[in-house]
Write a protein that holds these residues in place. Structure first.
Motif, PDB file in Angstrom:
ATOM      1  N   ARG A  29       0.820  -1.219   0.000  1.00 37.06           N
ATOM      2  CA  ARG A  29       0.000   0.000   0.000  1.00 37.06           C
ATOM      3  C   ARG A  29       0.851   1.264   0.000  1.00 37.06           C
ATOM      4  NH1 ARG A  29      -4.889  -2.351   3.665  1.00 37.06           N
ATOM      5  NH2 ARG A  29      -5.915  -3.433   1.945  1.00 37.06           N
ATOM      6  N   ASN A  33       0.482   4.116  -2.714  1.00 38.58           N
ATOM      7  CA  ASN A  33       0.249   5.506  -2.309  1.00 38.58           C
ATOM      8  C   ASN A  33       1.283   6.445  -2.921  1.00 38.58           C
ATOM      9  OD1 ASN A  33      -2.035   4.911  -0.817  1.00 38.58           O
ATOM     10  ND2 ASN A  33      -0.904   4.633   1.085  1.00 38.58           N
ATOM     11  N   VAL A  36       0.249   6.965  -6.588  1.00 38.70           N
ATOM     12  CA  VAL A  36      -0.910   7.864  -6.675  1.00 38.70           C
ATOM     13  C   VAL A  36      -0.504   9.295  -6.329  1.00 38.70           C
ATOM     14  CG1 VAL A  36      -3.153   8.426  -5.653  1.00 38.70           C
ATOM     15  CG2 VAL A  36      -2.615   6.057  -6.259  1.00 38.70           C
ATOM     16  N   GLU A  40      -0.536  12.302  -9.002  1.00 34.80           N
ATOM     17  CA  GLU A  40      -1.409  13.479  -8.866  1.00 34.80           C
ATOM     18  C   GLU A  40      -0.606  14.771  -8.945  1.00 34.80           C
ATOM     19  OE1 GLU A  40      -3.424  12.634  -5.182  1.00 34.80           O
ATOM     20  OE2 GLU A  40      -5.011  11.493  -6.209  1.00 34.80           O
ATOM     21  N   SER A  59      -3.087  10.608 -16.310  1.00 36.95           N
ATOM     22  CA  SER A  59      -4.467  10.132 -16.170  1.00 36.95           C
ATOM     23  C   SER A  59      -4.507   8.612 -16.288  1.00 36.95           C
ATOM     24  CB  SER A  59      -5.375  10.769 -17.223  1.00 36.95           C
ATOM     25  OG  SER A  59      -5.486  12.147 -16.983  1.00 36.95           O
ATOM     26  N   LEU A  62      -3.007   7.088 -13.063  1.00 38.52           N
ATOM     27  CA  LEU A  62      -3.950   7.126 -11.943  1.00 38.52           C
ATOM     28  C   LEU A  62      -5.101   6.147 -12.145  1.00 38.52           C
ATOM     29  CD1 LEU A  62      -3.910  10.953 -11.230  1.00 38.52           C
ATOM     30  CD2 LEU A  62      -2.836   9.132  -9.888  1.00 38.52           C
ATOM     31  N   SER A  63      -5.527   5.950 -13.371  1.00 37.49           N
ATOM     32  CA  SER A  63      -6.566   4.959 -13.656  1.00 37.49           C
ATOM     33  C   SER A  63      -6.068   3.552 -13.329  1.00 37.49           C
ATOM     34  CB  SER A  63      -6.974   5.056 -15.127  1.00 37.49           C
ATOM     35  OG  SER A  63      -7.877   4.040 -15.454  1.00 37.49           O
ATOM     36  N   SER A  64      -4.842   3.244 -13.724  1.00 35.74           N
ATOM     37  CA  SER A  64      -4.254   1.937 -13.423  1.00 35.74           C
ATOM     38  C   SER A  64      -4.029   1.771 -11.924  1.00 35.74           C
ATOM     39  CB  SER A  64      -2.940   1.750 -14.179  1.00 35.74           C
ATOM     40  OG  SER A  64      -3.179   1.664 -15.567  1.00 35.74           O
ATOM     41  N   ALA A  65      -3.642   2.839 -11.248  1.00 38.76           N
ATOM     42  CA  ALA A  65      -3.443   2.786  -9.794  1.00 38.76           C
ATOM     43  C   ALA A  65      -4.770   2.535  -9.081  1.00 38.76           C
ATOM     44  CB  ALA A  65      -2.809   4.078  -9.300  1.00 38.76           C
ATOM     45  N   GLU A  66      -5.836   3.118  -9.587  1.00 40.00           N
ATOM     46  CA  GLU A  66      -7.160   2.868  -9.007  1.00 40.00           C
ATOM     47  C   GLU A  66      -7.532   1.395  -9.156  1.00 40.00           C
ATOM     48  OE1 GLU A  66     -11.755   4.190  -9.844  1.00 40.00           O
ATOM     49  OE2 GLU A  66     -10.184   5.693 -10.123  1.00 40.00           O
ATOM     50  N   GLU A  67      -7.237   0.830 -10.311  1.00 33.79           N
ATOM     51  CA  GLU A  67      -7.468  -0.597 -10.543  1.00 33.79           C
ATOM     52  C   GLU A  67      -6.655  -1.431  -9.554  1.00 33.79           C
ATOM     53  OE1 GLU A  67      -6.172  -3.825 -13.915  1.00 33.79           O
ATOM     54  OE2 GLU A  67      -6.693  -1.811 -14.600  1.00 33.79           O
ATOM     55  N   THR A  69      -5.740  -0.677  -6.566  1.00 29.55           N
ATOM     56  CA  THR A  69      -6.254  -0.574  -5.198  1.00 29.55           C
ATOM     57  C   THR A  69      -7.135  -1.770  -4.854  1.00 29.55           C
ATOM     58  OG1 THR A  69      -6.139   1.834  -5.291  1.00 29.55           O
ATOM     59  CG2 THR A  69      -7.569   0.872  -3.607  1.00 29.55           C
TER      60      THR A  69
END
Length: 151
Positions: A29, A33, A36, A40, A59, A62-67, A69
């Motif tokens: 994590r 973090n 991310v 950002e 972008s 961050l989309s891949s990082a959201e995935e 998570t």
């Protein structure tokens, strides 16, 4: 090395105790973090500078990082249950590809001629790449915590 081959279930190291599980959870994590947070910051810098390639690439990062998570939570749940097969499947089919996408988009932003060649933005892009490499290193260790004995 993860990224060049599949992780086998037998390579997954099961934590001996709750401390080992906590350490690997914290480690993964933390890297996420960092990805991310620095992503950002670079996205904000790209917006301020009108840097369209950087904006698009961050972008995607961050989309891949959201995935990632959600996938990390699934991976840790499988690890906690001792299911090496689910762990290996998650690493090979979802986590590894997401990390490699993040690395690819970060590298693309780093070499863009219209982007920053040095300074804080370039340093932040390197930090994202470093976090991806550390995350991949943890996967290469079979999810073994750095400081604990495991079986």
């Amino acid at each position: 090395m993860v990224g060049e081959r599949s992780v086998l279930p037998a390579e997954i190291v099961l934590p001996v105790d709750a401390t080992g599980m906590s350490e690997i959870r914290h480690e993964l994590r933390t890297y996420l973090n960092h990805i991310v947070g620095y992503g950002e910051m670079v996205l904000d810098e790209a917006d301020s500078a009108g840097w369209s390639v950087g904006r698009k690439d961050m972008s995607e990062v961050l989309s891949s990082a959201e995935e990632l998570t959600g996938q990390i939570s699934n991976l840790l749940h499988a690890l906690d249950e001792g299911d090496r097969h689910r762990c290996a499947d998650a690493i090979n089919t979802r986590i590894q590809p997401a990390l490699l996408r993040i690395k690819r988009f970060t590298e693309h932003a780093s070499v863009d001629r219209d982007g920053p060649s040095r300074g804080e933005t370039a340093a932040d892009l390197r930090r994202i790449e470093d976090s991806c490499l550390l995350f991949l290193e943890a996967l290469n260790r079979g999810l073994q915590p750095r400081s604990r004995s495991v079986v």
